[in-house]
Scaffold this motif. Structure first.
Motif, mmCIF file in Angstrom:
data_model
loop_
_atom_site.group_PDB
_atom_site.id
_atom_site.type_symbol
_atom_site.label_atom_id
_atom_site.label_comp_id
_atom_site.label_asym_id
_atom_site.label_seq_id
_atom_site.Cartn_x
_atom_site.Cartn_y
_atom_site.Cartn_z
ATOM 1 N N GLU A 35 27.330 -13.657 -43.287
ATOM 2 C CA GLU A 35 28.105 -12.437 -43.027
ATOM 3 C C GLU A 35 29.519 -12.833 -42.623
ATOM 4 O O GLU A 35 29.725 -13.710 -41.793
ATOM 5 N N LYS A 36 30.479 -12.108 -43.200
ATOM 6 C CA LYS A 36 31.898 -12.423 -42.971
ATOM 7 C C LYS A 36 32.366 -12.024 -41.559
ATOM 8 O O LYS A 36 33.154 -12.703 -40.929
ATOM 9 N N GLU A 37 31.841 -10.872 -41.074
ATOM 10 C CA GLU A 37 32.288 -10.361 -39.765
ATOM 11 C C GLU A 37 31.534 -11.033 -38.625
ATOM 12 O O GLU A 37 30.616 -11.811 -38.857
ATOM 13 N N ASP A 43 29.013 -1.791 -43.147
ATOM 14 C CA ASP A 43 29.829 -0.587 -43.030
ATOM 15 C C ASP A 43 29.045 0.585 -42.450
ATOM 16 O O ASP A 43 29.562 1.367 -41.665
ATOM 17 N N CYS A 44 27.787 0.697 -42.864
ATOM 18 C CA CYS A 44 26.984 1.847 -42.431
ATOM 19 C C CYS A 44 26.930 1.902 -40.900
ATOM 20 O O CYS A 44 27.166 2.948 -40.295
ATOM 21 N N LEU A 45 26.664 0.751 -40.296
ATOM 22 C CA LEU A 45 26.531 0.725 -38.844
ATOM 23 C C LEU A 45 27.885 0.833 -38.133
ATOM 24 O O LEU A 45 28.016 1.576 -37.156
ATOM 25 N N ILE A 140 24.551 -11.192 -54.045
ATOM 26 C CA ILE A 140 25.863 -10.743 -53.557
ATOM 27 C C ILE A 140 25.684 -9.304 -53.092
ATOM 28 O O ILE A 140 25.305 -8.420 -53.877
ATOM 29 N N ALA A 141 25.867 -9.113 -51.799
ATOM 30 C CA ALA A 141 25.662 -7.778 -51.206
ATOM 31 C C ALA A 141 26.807 -7.529 -50.222
ATOM 32 O O ALA A 141 26.597 -7.231 -49.052
ATOM 33 N N THR A 142 28.030 -7.693 -50.740
ATOM 34 C CA THR A 142 29.209 -7.679 -49.865
ATOM 35 C C THR A 142 29.818 -6.295 -49.678
ATOM 36 O O THR A 142 30.889 -6.162 -49.066
ATOM 37 N N GLY A 309 23.518 -2.985 -53.544
ATOM 38 C CA GLY A 309 24.334 -2.183 -52.628
ATOM 39 C C GLY A 309 25.647 -1.745 -53.251
ATOM 40 O O GLY A 309 25.823 -1.776 -54.475
ATOM 41 N N ASP A 310 26.578 -1.372 -52.400
ATOM 42 C CA ASP A 310 27.867 -0.804 -52.841
ATOM 43 C C ASP A 310 28.621 -1.709 -53.819
ATOM 44 O O ASP A 310 29.426 -1.220 -54.613
ATOM 45 N N VAL A 311 28.374 -3.003 -53.742
ATOM 46 C CA VAL A 311 29.141 -3.947 -54.558
ATOM 47 C C VAL A 311 28.907 -3.735 -56.061
ATOM 48 O O VAL A 311 29.726 -4.124 -56.876
HETATM 49 C C1 LIG Z 1 32.410 7.164 -43.364
HETATM 50 C C2 LIG Z 1 31.188 6.807 -44.150
HETATM 51 C C3 LIG Z 1 30.044 7.530 -43.973
HETATM 52 C C4 LIG Z 1 28.898 7.212 -44.695
HETATM 53 N N1 LIG Z 1 27.775 7.950 -44.497
HETATM 54 C C5 LIG Z 1 26.668 7.656 -45.196
HETATM 55 C C6 LIG Z 1 25.476 8.396 -44.975
HETATM 56 O O1 LIG Z 1 25.442 9.327 -44.165
HETATM 57 N N2 LIG Z 1 24.375 8.072 -45.682
HETATM 58 C C7 LIG Z 1 24.384 7.039 -46.607
HETATM 59 O O2 LIG Z 1 23.358 6.788 -47.224
HETATM 60 N N3 LIG Z 1 25.499 6.313 -46.816
HETATM 61 C C8 LIG Z 1 26.639 6.588 -46.139
HETATM 62 N N4 LIG Z 1 27.757 5.841 -46.333
HETATM 63 C C9 LIG Z 1 27.718 4.738 -47.312
HETATM 64 C C10 LIG Z 1 27.073 3.475 -46.721
HETATM 65 O O3 LIG Z 1 27.762 3.090 -45.569
HETATM 66 C C11 LIG Z 1 27.089 2.357 -47.748
HETATM 67 O O4 LIG Z 1 26.545 2.817 -48.958
HETATM 68 C C12 LIG Z 1 26.268 1.163 -47.265
HETATM 69 O O5 LIG Z 1 26.821 0.640 -46.097
HETATM 70 C C13 LIG Z 1 26.211 0.097 -48.353
HETATM 71 O O6 LIG Z 1 25.509 -1.007 -47.901
HETATM 72 P P1 LIG Z 1 25.875 -2.460 -48.456
HETATM 73 O O7 LIG Z 1 24.867 -3.392 -47.887
HETATM 74 O O8 LIG Z 1 26.053 -2.433 -49.902
HETATM 75 O O9 LIG Z 1 27.321 -2.737 -47.856
HETATM 76 P P2 LIG Z 1 27.767 -2.889 -46.331
HETATM 77 O O10 LIG Z 1 26.878 -2.163 -45.428
HETATM 78 O O11 LIG Z 1 29.209 -2.576 -46.265
HETATM 79 O O12 LIG Z 1 27.559 -4.424 -46.054
HETATM 80 C C14 LIG Z 1 28.327 -5.395 -46.704
HETATM 81 C C15 LIG Z 1 28.518 -6.547 -45.743
HETATM 82 O O13 LIG Z 1 29.078 -7.634 -46.457
HETATM 83 C C16 LIG Z 1 30.041 -8.254 -45.624
HETATM 84 N N5 LIG Z 1 30.947 -9.024 -46.465
HETATM 85 C C17 LIG Z 1 31.990 -8.582 -47.199
HETATM 86 N N6 LIG Z 1 32.561 -9.620 -47.844
HETATM 87 C C18 LIG Z 1 31.864 -10.710 -47.506
HETATM 88 C C19 LIG Z 1 31.962 -12.090 -47.842
HETATM 89 N N7 LIG Z 1 32.920 -12.544 -48.640
HETATM 90 N N8 LIG Z 1 31.056 -12.961 -47.335
HETATM 91 C C20 LIG Z 1 30.088 -12.511 -46.493
HETATM 92 N N9 LIG Z 1 29.963 -11.231 -46.126
HETATM 93 C C21 LIG Z 1 30.822 -10.350 -46.636
HETATM 94 C C22 LIG Z 1 30.706 -7.099 -44.910
HETATM 95 O O14 LIG Z 1 31.369 -7.520 -43.743
HETATM 96 C C23 LIG Z 1 29.500 -6.225 -44.614
HETATM 97 O O15 LIG Z 1 28.903 -6.541 -43.385
HETATM 98 C C24 LIG Z 1 28.919 6.132 -45.619
HETATM 99 C C25 LIG Z 1 30.072 5.381 -45.799
HETATM 100 C C26 LIG Z 1 31.210 5.707 -45.073
HETATM 101 C C27 LIG Z 1 32.443 4.872 -45.273
#
Ligand SMILES: Cc1cc2nc3c(=O)[nH]c(=O)nc-3n(C[C@H](O)[C@H](O)[C@H](O)COP(=O)(O)OP(=O)(O)OC[C@H]3O[C@@H](n4cnc5c(N)ncnc54)[C@H](O)[C@@H]3O)c2cc1C
Length: 483
Positions: A35-37, A43-45, A140-142, A309-311
């Motif tokens: 994890e980068k942070e 982001d969700c948390l 890749i789940a960034t 995920g979002d990526v």
């Molecule tokens: C304001 C807001 C409200 C939302 N509300 C909802 C909701 O109510 N319900 C819902 O279902 N979704 C909601 N979402 C969307 C949800 O937050 C995302 O869909 C979800 O967090 C995606 O998960 P993820 O694992 O793909 O990405 P993330 O949760 O963003 O995790 C990605 C992680 O990768 C890390 N990272 C990035 N680059 C690197 C790297 N180079 N090396 C290592 N680590 C890295 C980041 O720091 C982060 O911790 C909301 C989003 C926002 C912005």
């Protein structure tokens, strides 16, 4: 056979990465999570679902207090909101949930967590903090970050995104939200309820473009009645820093140029995949315009590197990230080939009333050339809604030409909870007749799910044909009263 340090390495400790890391470790895979942070959770948390839903709850409580008289209570003379206190509550909720996502918990599960910025050096290895880590499989789940539109002057105008929104020191007096998607609309209502004067600028001719226009307009009119101003079909042309205020110039629906200013500009126009600094060029990773390109088993062009995920830029929700995490586990760890299927992926915009959707809506069915019928039921006909004082909204049930349910949209109180019943109905292929003949607890909002199905059946059950047959067989005597 090559010898790797880990069975699986995961980049990104958000919803997708955490699901995969905990699952892989529990299945006995040697698991590395990077994890980068400074902390896990994504982001969700930290900047998404959790702070936004916490803020929404606070705003809704304040709104209820302001409207105490509607519930037969004495008027409450309220002090203005201290946003510092609101942020404190947000941080405390994040803190509690953070404990579930701690490094120690993942270590107990068997996964090693490393913090830092990892870069691929070859298809099986990354460099992190000067050390090389290799793994047989990678994920890749960034995640994603807020997109910033190319508006003239935006680079010289201070603005905020969801990253800053929840830690503001004071409540802005006024805010212009650029974008009319779920994040913007949820935050527009919450801030407006807390006391900020909010204006929304949206390029399309409706808010929440994925939704049917009738429901989006219904919701927008509620928001207008609460005091939010909307400029639809409006294009931002430029922004300027005026010191205490920021100015935005737009071309509105009528083609007129309008200038307006506010203390804060919120940019919420969509998300871009976090792909920079991963060294993806070094391994010739294929991308598309939304994010990482994958097949339906979530494999990238390198079959041992997955994305979730979002990526991937597909459905940017936490539950979609979790679902995709399960697909990756199945393919990468269990070697059980499993494809993604988003047919019944639900979502909800957590405004008041909420707007939830699953499957086809009229827009999507129309675009797919599907013939459908629509059945509706209004919340104002639901006894519990009336008792709660939350009678706005309706449910729409779409049936295909074989009278099978293909989608449901609910605009109403707790729509996100109510749609969950349809998750089971649609995924479990439950017959509509089973819903219509079942007893639902009274008085509940959930009765609306049964009622809308009843509306479909009532035309068939109480038909002239059925009446005639009953009269013929059982000698029923017909109407006892004529109005
Ligand atoms: C304001 C807001 C409200 C939302 N509300 C909802 C909701 O109510 N319900 C819902 O279902 N979704 C909601 N979402 C969307 C949800 O937050 C995302 O869909 C979800 O967090 C995606 O998960 P993820 O694992 O793909 O990405 P993330 O949760 O963003 O995790 C990605 C992680 O990768 C890390 N990272 C990035 N680059 C690197 C790297 N180079 N090396 C290592 N680590 C890295 C980041 O720091 C982060 O911790 C909301 C989003 C926002 C912005």
């Amino acid at each position: 056979m090559a010898n790797y340090d880990y069975d699986i390495g995961i980049l990104g400790g958000g919803a997708a990465g955490l699901t995969i890391a905990s699952g892989a470790a529990r299945f006995g895979a040697r698991t590395l999570l990077i994890e980068k942070e400074k902390s896990l959770g994504g982001d969700c948390l930290h900047f998404g679902c959790v702070p936004s839903k916490t803020l929404i709850r606070t705003a809704n409580v304040y709104h209820l207090m302001k409207n105490a008289e509607k519930y037969g209570l004495p008027r409450v003379d309220l002090k203005p909101v201290d946003y510092g206190e609101v942020s404190k509550r947000i941080r405390s909720v994040i803190g509690v949930i953070q404990e579930h996502d701690s490094k120690e918990r993942f270590c107990k599960l068997g996964a090693r967590v490393e913090l830092g910025n990892a870069k691929f050096v070859d298809e099986h290895s990354v460099r992190l903090n000067g050390e090389i880590f290799s793994a047989k499989k990678w994920v890749i789940a960034t995640g994603s970050s807020p997109s910033v539109p190319p508006i003239e002057g935006i680079d010289k105008t201070p603005y905020i995104t969801n990253k800053e929104l929840f830690s503001l020191k004071t409540l802005p007096k006024s805010m212009i939200a650029i974008g009319g998607g779920p994040i913007s609309i949820e935050m527009a209502q919450a801030f407006n309820r807390l006391g900020t004067k909010v204006t929304v600028v949206e390029l399309a001719n409706q808010i929440l473009v994925a939704e049917d226009k009738d429901l989006a307009d219904y919701l927008m009119n509620i928001l207008i009645s609460e005091g939010i101003t909307f400029h639809l079909a409006s294009q931002p042309l430029g922004t300027r820093d005026l010191g205490n205020e920021k100015e935005i110039t737009i071309k509105n629906a009528g083609g007129k140029t309008i200038r307006m200013s506010a203390e804060t500009i919120l940019v919420a126009v969509g998300r871009k995949a976090n792909l920079q600094d991963l060294g993806l060029d070094a391994i010739s990773m294929e991308l598309d315009k939304k994010g990482l390109k994958t097949d339906d088993r979530l494999r990238t062009n390198h079959k041992h590197i997955f994305a979730a995920g979002d990526v991937t830029g597909s459905y940017q929700f936490t539950h979609a990230a979790g679902y995709e995490g399960g697909i990756v586990l199945s393919n990468a760890i269990l070697h059980l080939p499993r494809k993604v299927d988003y047919t019944y992926l639900p979502w909800c915009t957590y405004t008041d009333p909420e707007l939830a959707s699953i499957g086809m809506n009229e827009k999507r069915a129309g675009a797919a050339g599907i013939h459908y019928s629509v059945w509706t039921e209004e919340f104002k006909a639901n006894d519990r809604s009336l008792a709660e004082g939350e009678e706005a909204g309706k449910i729409k049930l779409l049936l295909n030409e074989h009278e099978k349910p293909i989608g449901i949209q609910i605009l109403g109180p707790h729509a996100g909870e109510l749609i969950s019943e349809w998750v089971s109905i649609l995924n479990g292929n439950v017959k509509l007749s089973a819903i219509a003949s079942a007893a639902y607890p009274y008085p509940t909002l959930g009765e609306i799910n049964k009622k809308v199905v009843g509306n479909f059946f009532s035309g068939k059950i109480f038909s002239e044909k059925v009446k005639k047959a009953l009269k013929f067989f059982f000698n029923l005597k017909g109407r006892a009263c004529r109005a």
